[in-house]
Design a protein around this motif. Structure first.
Motif, mmCIF file in Angstrom:
data_model
loop_
_atom_site.group_PDB
_atom_site.id
_atom_site.type_symbol
_atom_site.label_atom_id
_atom_site.label_comp_id
_atom_site.label_asym_id
_atom_site.label_seq_id
_atom_site.Cartn_x
_atom_site.Cartn_y
_atom_site.Cartn_z
ATOM 1 N N ALA A 190 5.158 28.019 0.229
ATOM 2 C CA ALA A 190 4.963 27.786 -0.954
ATOM 3 C C ALA A 190 4.377 26.463 -1.789
ATOM 4 O O ALA A 190 3.527 26.409 -2.246
ATOM 5 N N ALA A 191 5.080 25.469 -0.787
ATOM 6 C CA ALA A 191 4.787 24.087 -1.193
ATOM 7 C C ALA A 191 3.341 23.819 -0.619
ATOM 8 O O ALA A 191 2.588 23.143 -1.233
ATOM 9 N N SER A 192 2.848 24.207 0.516
ATOM 10 C CA SER A 192 1.596 24.030 0.769
ATOM 11 C C SER A 192 0.662 24.896 0.278
ATOM 12 O O SER A 192 -0.526 24.175 -0.030
ATOM 13 N N THR A 193 0.711 26.101 -0.406
ATOM 14 C CA THR A 193 -0.009 26.749 -1.013
ATOM 15 C C THR A 193 -0.243 25.986 -2.269
ATOM 16 O O THR A 193 -1.176 25.736 -3.005
ATOM 17 N N TRP A 194 0.791 25.469 -2.945
ATOM 18 C CA TRP A 194 0.702 25.002 -4.148
ATOM 19 C C TRP A 194 -0.139 23.577 -3.979
ATOM 20 O O TRP A 194 -1.165 23.250 -4.898
ATOM 21 N N TYR A 228 0.814 -0.997 0.130
ATOM 22 C CA TYR A 228 -0.012 0.066 0.047
ATOM 23 C C TYR A 228 0.926 1.340 -0.019
ATOM 24 O O TYR A 228 1.771 1.493 0.730
ATOM 25 N N TYR A 229 0.541 2.207 -1.089
ATOM 26 C CA TYR A 229 1.484 3.358 -1.048
ATOM 27 C C TYR A 229 0.247 4.620 -0.757
ATOM 28 O O TYR A 229 -0.490 4.984 -1.750
ATOM 29 N N PRO A 230 -0.064 4.981 0.540
ATOM 30 C CA PRO A 230 -0.839 6.072 0.757
ATOM 31 C C PRO A 230 -0.106 7.454 0.544
ATOM 32 O O PRO A 230 0.888 7.719 0.379
ATOM 33 N N ASN A 231 -1.004 8.677 0.462
ATOM 34 C CA ASN A 231 -0.472 9.859 0.344
ATOM 35 C C ASN A 231 0.174 10.113 1.547
ATOM 36 O O ASN A 231 -0.077 9.925 2.781
ATOM 37 N N PRO A 232 1.319 10.817 1.484
ATOM 38 C CA PRO A 232 2.185 11.442 2.500
ATOM 39 C C PRO A 232 1.318 12.228 3.414
ATOM 40 O O PRO A 232 0.812 13.075 2.917
ATOM 41 N N THR A 233 1.716 12.333 4.720
ATOM 42 C CA THR A 233 1.441 13.187 5.672
ATOM 43 C C THR A 233 1.855 14.516 5.378
ATOM 44 O O THR A 233 2.742 14.599 4.442
ATOM 45 N N TYR A 234 1.482 15.542 6.153
ATOM 46 C CA TYR A 234 1.922 16.834 5.923
ATOM 47 C C TYR A 234 3.582 16.782 6.254
ATOM 48 O O TYR A 234 4.210 17.457 5.646
ATOM 49 N N GLY A 292 4.016 12.739 -3.890
ATOM 50 C CA GLY A 292 5.326 12.967 -4.545
ATOM 51 C C GLY A 292 5.246 13.747 -5.837
ATOM 52 O O GLY A 292 6.249 14.473 -6.037
ATOM 53 N N ARG A 293 4.306 13.153 -6.441
ATOM 54 C CA ARG A 293 4.321 14.043 -7.756
ATOM 55 C C ARG A 293 3.726 15.441 -7.964
ATOM 56 O O ARG A 293 4.658 16.220 -8.379
ATOM 57 N N THR A 294 2.986 15.783 -6.742
ATOM 58 C CA THR A 294 2.591 17.069 -6.451
ATOM 59 C C THR A 294 3.843 17.736 -5.991
ATOM 60 O O THR A 294 4.062 18.890 -6.523
ATOM 61 N N ALA A 295 4.609 17.219 -5.417
ATOM 62 C CA ALA A 295 6.010 17.769 -4.768
ATOM 63 C C ALA A 295 6.863 18.044 -5.840
ATOM 64 O O ALA A 295 7.539 19.310 -6.063
#
Length: 425
Positions: free
Chosen positions: A389-393, A355-361, A402-405
């Protein structure tokens, strides 16, 4: 050997290593026989640029013909060191012909000492192997020595396209299937995927067991989009290619061709992973039945040198409706729960499910920081500024992965005047 007719006559003397009609060597020989040496030079130069060949391109052309030749001798030495029997004697006679071809290069100046500096060629890895083989064969004093060098090449590198590539796709032509190397593929390593250490460890443990000949499971990597499932599988090809691992990417519409594919790769001295990316089925799709036949252990079951690795955003792979959970008659099917069990059984064929979950904050923050540290242009950026800036994005894009990052880092780099090229996850 510079005479075109002499070249064609030499090729006709070959028993085991006669090049196919579509091979580069045959096409070049045919062009020279027709009095078109410039055409022959163009064909070889085109392959040289694609593969990164340098030096004597005629020797590289000959070495490629030998490396790609799938015949009883080469296949025997790919599987294990064979005996020096009658097959060896026939192959040695062929090498005497190739010794003449190496010694008598055609009078084409463009092929003698070629050097080119350009973009990374799409077949760079295969080209390097051919270049080294050509140099070794050209330095051999006789056909016997050439055959010994070639046998060691088959033993360590394999034969044909499987020996020169890492990732392949399936192509169907005239009711036959063939494997086509994926050229120009960007190298991917597991270290490129930030985080998910536990998931990567499970995948590596299973893959290492498979490569060592131990029992291993088919693997399903499931979870949220953009979390690195596909990257994890693709990275295995680069990590373990030297140990004989080959990755074959299959699309859903090709599942009916799997039995033909298995017949081709069974018995080859490689370990194959059939990679099914973004696997899922709608209610009316039945291609999953072909896949189940391969995984169930029946007559079409995969041989011991083949595993199936799949990625999916769904754990159960096949779309399920509320009607599947009712035993009441619906469209003629009295026992709908049996239908549901059939659908769920496909996922059960994968002995290892990761299982690959979305990362925590906090994990997302770490991914962003690691990607920024890999860039010279962003390494000096204040951590608070980067994180804000990353949080806003990620809020604006509606996902945290990871893709969003990586997309966020790409955006920062493209808006900075002094940027460097970064590797995507």
């Amino acid at each position: 050997m510079s005479d075109a007719h002499t070249l064609s006559a030499a090729l006709d003397r070959l028993v085991l290593f006669h090049p196919g009609r579509g091979s580069l060597l045959t096409q070049a020989a045919r062009a020279m026989e027709k009095g078109r040496p410039a055409r022959a030079a163009g064909l070889i130069l085109n392959e040289a640029v694609r593969c990164g060949w340098e030096g004597d391109l005629w020797h590289c052309c000959l070495a490629q013909a030998l490396a790609e030749s799938e015949n009883p001798f080469s296949l025997a030495w790919e599987r294990r060191p064979a005996q020096r029997d009658s097959l060896w004697a026939i192959a040695r006679a062929d090498m005497e012909v190739f010794a003449e071809l190496f010694a008598g290069a055609p009078e084409i100046p463009a092929l003698r000492d070629f050097h080119h500096q350009g973009q990374t060629p799409p077949k760079e890895q295969a080209g390097r192997s051919i270049r080294l083989l050509a140099e070794a064969l050209a330095a051999a004093p006789d056909g016997e020595t050439m055959l010994e060098l070639l046998a060691r090449h088959y033993e360590h590198n394999g034969v044909g396209s499987l020996g020169l590539g890492q990732v392949f796709r399936l192509r169907e032509e005239r009711d036959e299937v063939s494997l086509v190397p994926v050229e120009g593929r960007r190298p991917v390593l597991l270290a490129d995927l930030v985080g998910y250490e536990g998931q990567k460890a499970q995948l590596l443990e299973n893959t290492k067991a498979f490569l060592s000949g131990q029992r291993a499971n088919n693997v399903l990597l499931y979870g949220d989009a953009g979390t690195g499932k596909s990257t994890s599988v693709q990275a295995l090809a680069g990590e373990y290619a030297a140990q004989g691992l080959r990755l074959i990417e299959l699309y859903k519409h090709q599942f009916g061709l799997i039995p033909q594919l298995l017949a081709q790769i069974k018995g080859r001295n490689y370990r194959f992973i059939l990679f099914l990316d973004d696997l899922s089925f709608e209610e009316n799709e039945v291609q999953y039945k072909h896949l189940k036949a391969v995984m169930e252990g029946g007559g079409e079951a995969a041989p011991e040198n083949v595993l199936i690795y799949a990625t999916s955003n769904r754990r159960h792979l096949i779309r399920e409706t509320w009607n599947d959970r009712s035993d009441m008659e619906h469209n003629g099917d009295v026992h709908r729960s049996d239908t549901m069990e059939e659908k769920l059984s496909l996922a059960g064929r994968f002995g290892l499910q990761i299982y690959y979950p979305n990362p925590t904050y906090e994990e997302y923050h770490q991914i962003v920081q690691t990607l920024a540290d890999r860039s010279h242009s962003l390494s000096g950026m204040a951590e608070d500024e980067l994180w804000a800036a990353a949080s806003t994005w990620q809020v604006r894009h509606g996902s945290r992965s990871g893709r969003t990052a990586q997309q966020f880092i790409n955006d920062l780099l493209c808006r900075r005047p002094d940027t460097d090229t970064e590797r995507e996850d």
